[in-house]
Design a protein around this motif. Sequence first.
Motif, PDB file in Angstrom:
ATOM      1  N   ASN A 156       1.736  12.520   0.710  1.00  0.00           N
ATOM      2  CA  ASN A 156       0.998  11.284   0.948  1.00  0.00           C
ATOM      3  C   ASN A 156       1.786  10.295   1.798  1.00  0.00           C
ATOM      4  OD1 ASN A 156       0.157   8.323  -0.401  1.00  0.00           O
ATOM      5  ND2 ASN A 156      -1.537   9.662   0.111  1.00  0.00           N
ATOM      6  N   LEU A 157       3.074  10.117   1.502  1.00  0.00           N
ATOM      7  CA  LEU A 157       3.901   9.197   2.266  1.00  0.00           C
ATOM      8  C   LEU A 157       4.012   9.653   3.713  1.00  0.00           C
ATOM      9  CD1 LEU A 157       5.714   6.734   2.427  1.00  0.00           C
ATOM     10  CD2 LEU A 157       7.627   8.137   1.633  1.00  0.00           C
ATOM     11  N   PHE A 158       4.134  10.963   3.924  1.00  0.00           N
ATOM     12  CA  PHE A 158       4.189  11.516   5.272  1.00  0.00           C
ATOM     13  C   PHE A 158       2.904  11.185   6.029  1.00  0.00           C
ATOM     14  CE2 PHE A 158       3.326  15.287   8.051  1.00  0.00           C
ATOM     15  CZ  PHE A 158       4.295  15.015   9.002  1.00  0.00           C
ATOM     16  N   GLY A 159       1.773  11.265   5.338  1.00  0.00           N
ATOM     17  CA  GLY A 159       0.497  10.934   5.969  1.00  0.00           C
ATOM     18  C   GLY A 159       0.424   9.486   6.403  1.00  0.00           C
ATOM     19  N   LEU A 160       0.945   8.585   5.576  1.00  0.00           N
ATOM     20  CA  LEU A 160       0.960   7.164   5.923  1.00  0.00           C
ATOM     21  C   LEU A 160       1.855   6.902   7.137  1.00  0.00           C
ATOM     22  CD1 LEU A 160       1.093   5.561   2.364  1.00  0.00           C
ATOM     23  CD2 LEU A 160      -0.876   5.678   3.902  1.00  0.00           C
ATOM     24  N   LEU A 161       2.960   7.650   7.240  1.00  0.00           N
ATOM     25  CA  LEU A 161       3.840   7.512   8.405  1.00  0.00           C
ATOM     26  C   LEU A 161       3.137   7.989   9.676  1.00  0.00           C
ATOM     27  CD1 LEU A 161       7.249   8.702   6.883  1.00  0.00           C
ATOM     28  CD2 LEU A 161       6.543   6.362   7.419  1.00  0.00           C
ATOM     29  N   LEU A 162       2.366   9.083   9.550  1.00  0.00           N
ATOM     30  CA  LEU A 162       1.595   9.569  10.701  1.00  0.00           C
ATOM     31  C   LEU A 162       0.568   8.523  11.138  1.00  0.00           C
ATOM     32  CD1 LEU A 162       0.915  13.300   9.693  1.00  0.00           C
ATOM     33  CD2 LEU A 162       2.526  12.464  11.407  1.00  0.00           C
ATOM     34  N   LEU A 163      -0.075   7.896  10.172  1.00  0.00           N
ATOM     35  CA  LEU A 163      -1.034   6.838  10.492  1.00  0.00           C
ATOM     36  C   LEU A 163      -0.332   5.651  11.150  1.00  0.00           C
ATOM     37  CD1 LEU A 163      -3.254   6.869   7.271  1.00  0.00           C
ATOM     38  CD2 LEU A 163      -3.895   7.659   9.551  1.00  0.00           C
ATOM     39  N   GLY A 164       0.935   5.410  10.761  1.00  0.00           N
ATOM     40  CA  GLY A 164       1.720   4.349  11.390  1.00  0.00           C
ATOM     41  C   GLY A 164       1.939   4.614  12.867  1.00  0.00           C
ATOM     42  N   VAL A 165       2.178   5.876  13.224  1.00  0.00           N
ATOM     43  CA  VAL A 165       2.331   6.254  14.640  1.00  0.00           C
ATOM     44  C   VAL A 165       1.010   6.033  15.375  1.00  0.00           C
ATOM     45  CG1 VAL A 165       2.841   8.130  16.251  1.00  0.00           C
ATOM     46  CG2 VAL A 165       4.145   7.931  14.122  1.00  0.00           C
ATOM     47  N   ALA A 166      -0.101   6.352  14.710  1.00  0.00           N
ATOM     48  CA  ALA A 166      -1.422   6.130  15.311  1.00  0.00           C
ATOM     49  C   ALA A 166      -1.639   4.648  15.603  1.00  0.00           C
ATOM     50  CB  ALA A 166      -2.516   6.651  14.375  1.00  0.00           C
ATOM     51  N   ILE A 223       0.835  -1.205   0.000  1.00  0.00           N
ATOM     52  CA  ILE A 223       0.000   0.000   0.000  1.00  0.00           C
ATOM     53  C   ILE A 223       0.870   1.255   0.000  1.00  0.00           C
ATOM     54  CG2 ILE A 223      -1.630   1.354   1.383  1.00  0.00           C
ATOM     55  CD1 ILE A 223      -2.729  -1.389   2.365  1.00  0.00           C
ATOM     56  N   ILE A 224       1.925   1.242   0.818  1.00  0.00           N
ATOM     57  CA  ILE A 224       2.782   2.417   0.970  1.00  0.00           C
ATOM     58  C   ILE A 224       3.571   2.707  -0.296  1.00  0.00           C
ATOM     59  CG2 ILE A 224       4.802   3.331   2.191  1.00  0.00           C
ATOM     60  CD1 ILE A 224       3.771   1.852   4.688  1.00  0.00           C
ATOM     61  N   PHE A 225       4.088   1.671  -0.934  1.00  0.00           N
ATOM     62  CA  PHE A 225       4.993   1.884  -2.070  1.00  0.00           C
ATOM     63  C   PHE A 225       4.311   1.752  -3.434  1.00  0.00           C
ATOM     64  CE2 PHE A 225       7.819   0.463   1.414  1.00  0.00           C
ATOM     65  CZ  PHE A 225       8.601   1.610   1.492  1.00  0.00           C
ATOM     66  N   ASN A 226       2.997   1.552  -3.443  1.00  0.00           N
ATOM     67  CA  ASN A 226       2.276   1.461  -4.723  1.00  0.00           C
ATOM     68  C   ASN A 226       1.032   2.347  -4.674  1.00  0.00           C
ATOM     69  OD1 ASN A 226       3.632  -0.912  -6.329  1.00  0.00           O
ATOM     70  ND2 ASN A 226       3.488  -1.601  -4.203  1.00  0.00           N
ATOM     71  N   ARG A 227       1.278   3.625  -4.418  1.00  0.00           N
ATOM     72  CA  ARG A 227       0.175   4.568  -4.279  1.00  0.00           C
ATOM     73  C   ARG A 227      -0.244   5.168  -5.612  1.00  0.00           C
ATOM     74  NH1 ARG A 227       3.973   6.083  -1.087  1.00  0.00           N
ATOM     75  NH2 ARG A 227       4.235   8.114  -2.098  1.00  0.00           N
ATOM     76  N   GLY A 228       0.558   4.968  -6.659  1.00  0.00           N
ATOM     77  CA  GLY A 228       0.249   5.597  -7.945  1.00  0.00           C
ATOM     78  C   GLY A 228       0.355   7.101  -7.798  1.00  0.00           C
ATOM     79  N   SER A 229      -0.349   7.834  -8.637  1.00  0.00           N
ATOM     80  CA  SER A 229      -0.358   9.293  -8.520  1.00  0.00           C
ATOM     81  C   SER A 229      -1.477   9.695  -7.585  1.00  0.00           C
ATOM     82  CB  SER A 229      -0.576   9.934  -9.894  1.00  0.00           C
ATOM     83  OG  SER A 229      -1.739   9.397 -10.486  1.00  0.00           O
ATOM     84  N   SER A 230      -1.160   9.796  -6.307  1.00  0.00           N
ATOM     85  CA  SER A 230      -2.178  10.041  -5.291  1.00  0.00           C
ATOM     86  C   SER A 230      -2.872  11.369  -5.456  1.00  0.00           C
ATOM     87  CB  SER A 230      -1.536   9.979  -3.895  1.00  0.00           C
ATOM     88  OG  SER A 230      -2.437  10.420  -2.929  1.00  0.00           O
ATOM     89  N   GLY A 231      -2.140  12.385  -5.896  1.00  0.00           N
ATOM     90  CA  GLY A 231      -2.738  13.696  -6.030  1.00  0.00           C
ATOM     91  C   GLY A 231      -2.789  14.438  -4.712  1.00  0.00           C
ATOM     92  N   ILE A 232      -2.293  13.830  -3.650  1.00  0.00           N
ATOM     93  CA  ILE A 232      -2.268  14.469  -2.341  1.00  0.00           C
ATOM     94  C   ILE A 232      -0.816  14.711  -1.952  1.00  0.00           C
ATOM     95  CG2 ILE A 232      -2.880  14.270   0.089  1.00  0.00           C
ATOM     96  CD1 ILE A 232      -5.143  12.444  -0.683  1.00  0.00           C
ATOM     97  N   GLU A 233      -0.454  15.970  -1.763  1.00  0.00           N
ATOM     98  CA  GLU A 233       0.918  16.305  -1.423  1.00  0.00           C
ATOM     99  C   GLU A 233       1.255  15.747  -0.043  1.00  0.00           C
ATOM    100  OE1 GLU A 233       3.782  20.256  -0.972  1.00  0.00           O
ATOM    101  OE2 GLU A 233       1.695  20.454  -1.597  1.00  0.00           O
TER     102      GLU A 233
END
Length: 310
Positions: free
Chosen positions: A152-162, A140-150
């Motif tokens: 995006n990887l940072f957001g996934l890391l924040l969710l990882g902390v959650a 999921i993390i490394f196959n996001r395609g063109s997410s369109g959300i600036e």
Amino acid sequence: MKKLRRFAPYFAGLIFSSIFGFSFLFTKEGLELMAPFHLLGFRFALAFLSLSILRIAGIIKIDLKSKNIKMLLLLALFQPGIYFVFETTGMIYTTSSEAGMMIALIPIAVTILAAFILKEKTTFKQSIFVLLSVFGAALIIFNRGSSGIEGNLFGLLLLGVAVIAAAFYNIISRKLSLEFSTIEITYVMMGFGAFVFNIIAIYELDFSLESYFSIISDRDALIAILYLGLLSSVVAFFMMNYTLSKINAAQAAVFANFTTVVSILAGVFLRGESFYKLQALGAFLIIIGVWGTNYFGRPIIRKETYNERI
């Protein structure tokens, strides 16, 4: 009538897992209209007010006298404190479907932390399914395609902390559940969240109560607040407790998988979020991993224990 009673816990499970699944969508909608702490403040204030009304009406009982309040506040620091700060902030940079997939890793994080902190041994089969879920998260993390959300990887890391914060919450709650009822724990959590998040929200708004309450006039914002504060934090909670009081933990864990499915479908079909083939494979591996980890795990809490607590 007996058949209806037999299926009632599963029906309740479908309800609370569906509510939790759609909560990611409503959080995403709310964040487009409100600042994160403003949304959290309103959500937990409404939930705490609702539970307080139920307490005054005598529907629920809260008795915190001569109990380990300090440890309970530590629990609340992890959830709702750290968990919701990172989950809500992370959702600014991710899609609601991605958030649902990442949060599904909580049971896996609990299993890993329990092995190190509580010295709970995992079986070989459990370890295989844990690895499956981790691999699914990596897809999921490394196959996001063109997410369109600036970011995006940072957001996934924040969710990882959650996810990690929620795992610590689960571990601490195991000990506290012997002293506090589930309702008491939830009541303090809601109160903690309402107090802390509203202080931060009002500070960010320069202590302007007019600005704080002005958002209520926005219909979409009000719908998001009502859904998260009442349905997600109160109704789903009671449905979840009812389900846990009637079926064992391994069976109940299946509904966590259903929550993930609902969050993905809601994001894709209601918000038009992109969903890629490898992400679909990652979501499938996470769901299978969570199911296998619970199914092949050694039961720690008996069904009767849930009934005694509730």
